[in-house]
Design an enzyme around this catalytic site. Sequence first.
Site, PDB file in Angstrom:
ATOM      1  N   LYS A 226      -1.057  11.358  -4.123  1.00 27.70           N
ATOM      2  CA  LYS A 226       0.071  10.728  -3.436  1.00 27.70           C
ATOM      3  C   LYS A 226       1.279  10.817  -4.352  1.00 27.70           C
ATOM      4  O   LYS A 226       1.244  10.346  -5.490  1.00 27.70           O
ATOM      5  CB  LYS A 226      -0.214   9.265  -3.110  1.00 27.70           C
ATOM      6  CG  LYS A 226       0.988   8.553  -2.478  1.00 27.70           C
ATOM      7  CD  LYS A 226       0.808   7.053  -2.345  1.00 27.70           C
ATOM      8  CE  LYS A 226       2.078   6.435  -1.758  1.00 27.70           C
ATOM      9  NZ  LYS A 226       2.023   4.952  -1.694  1.00 27.70           N
TER      10      LYS A 226
ATOM     11  N   SER B 240       0.232  -0.464  -3.750  1.00 28.29           N
ATOM     12  CA  SER B 240       1.319  -1.259  -4.319  1.00 28.29           C
ATOM     13  C   SER B 240       1.867  -2.240  -3.284  1.00 28.29           C
ATOM     14  O   SER B 240       2.183  -3.393  -3.607  1.00 28.29           O
ATOM     15  CB  SER B 240       2.434  -0.343  -4.823  1.00 28.29           C
ATOM     16  OG  SER B 240       1.932   0.564  -5.779  1.00 28.29           O
ATOM     17  N   ASN B 241       1.976  -1.799  -2.016  1.00 30.94           N
ATOM     18  CA  ASN B 241       2.461  -2.692  -0.969  1.00 30.94           C
ATOM     19  C   ASN B 241       1.458  -3.782  -0.627  1.00 30.94           C
ATOM     20  O   ASN B 241       1.821  -4.794  -0.033  1.00 30.94           O
ATOM     21  CB  ASN B 241       2.805  -1.890   0.289  1.00 30.94           C
ATOM     22  CG  ASN B 241       4.156  -1.233   0.189  1.00 30.94           C
ATOM     23  OD1 ASN B 241       5.180  -1.837   0.465  1.00 30.94           O
ATOM     24  ND2 ASN B 241       4.173   0.022  -0.241  1.00 30.94           N
TER      25      ASN B 241
END
Length: 309
Positions: free
Chosen positions: A172, A48-49
């Site tokens: 995660k 996502s980052n």
Amino acid sequence: MSLPPPQGIYVPAVLFFDSNEDFDVPAIKSHILRLAQGGVTGIVVQGSNGEAQHLSHDERKEAIRITRQTLDENGFQNCVIIAGCGAQSARESKKLCSDAKEAGAGFVLVLTPSVWPGQMTKETILGFHREVADHSPLPYMVYNFPTVTAGIDLDSDTILTLSEHPNIVGTKLSCGNIGKLHRLTSAKPPTEFATLAGVSEVLLQGLLSGSAGAIAALPNIVPKLHMKMYALFQAGKTEEAMKIQSILGQGDWATGKVGGIGGIKALVSKHFGYGQTYVRGPLQVASATQLSGPYFDKLEELIAIEKTL
């Protein structure tokens, strides 16, 4: 039966762009090298980052290739690459998993689809992950991040059911739920199934509950500080580790207040001499207001400590 990734600290690396929103390859390489030199166990590409949802398939493969090449050329062949391969269909996710192997990744990390949340029953979720894991040429990790999946939050029963699949090796937990993490680790040790915290603010708490480590955004800014805390934990120096954990928790909170991905890029660019602040829309470059005040100052304090390590 596939094996889980090594225990440790993983970074979902931000991806740097130029003013045309094309890859800034020198900056990407500089960032990957700094993270590896900081001692991290591995890099998550297309997380996502890393603005995975903003990339074409070719760009996703190129990001993995650049990362693997940078690590290999600088003596970090053992640094693991986990590739984000989530998509809104099983078909596309399977393609991304195959692409990830071709490009040099070692594991895949897959979000639950979320365009049709009302239809994502437990049976549908189990079916999706099993189908993609069946076809993935790489060991498969389930990515639980309710913030980016329309609130879909996989419970421990669902994740444990998925852990029985021979190619599903970990998860995660960006939900930050320590109770869920502990239920998973008490049922499946990290040597069998890697349960990783998804945020730095619960890193030590997760380790104390038996996690395999973390995949967290804050190490983009301060990788050495995370590794120092991890080393203290491994040495049984819990009290000292908790002192660092307290400032990592403050830093994690602060990153959201300084513009998230845009703020991370701005801080890295300012303090480490590479990269620019460009993001792809609809994300926004961190504003001058965000890049000042107590939250920004808190992150600058963490960077000052990082530079002493």
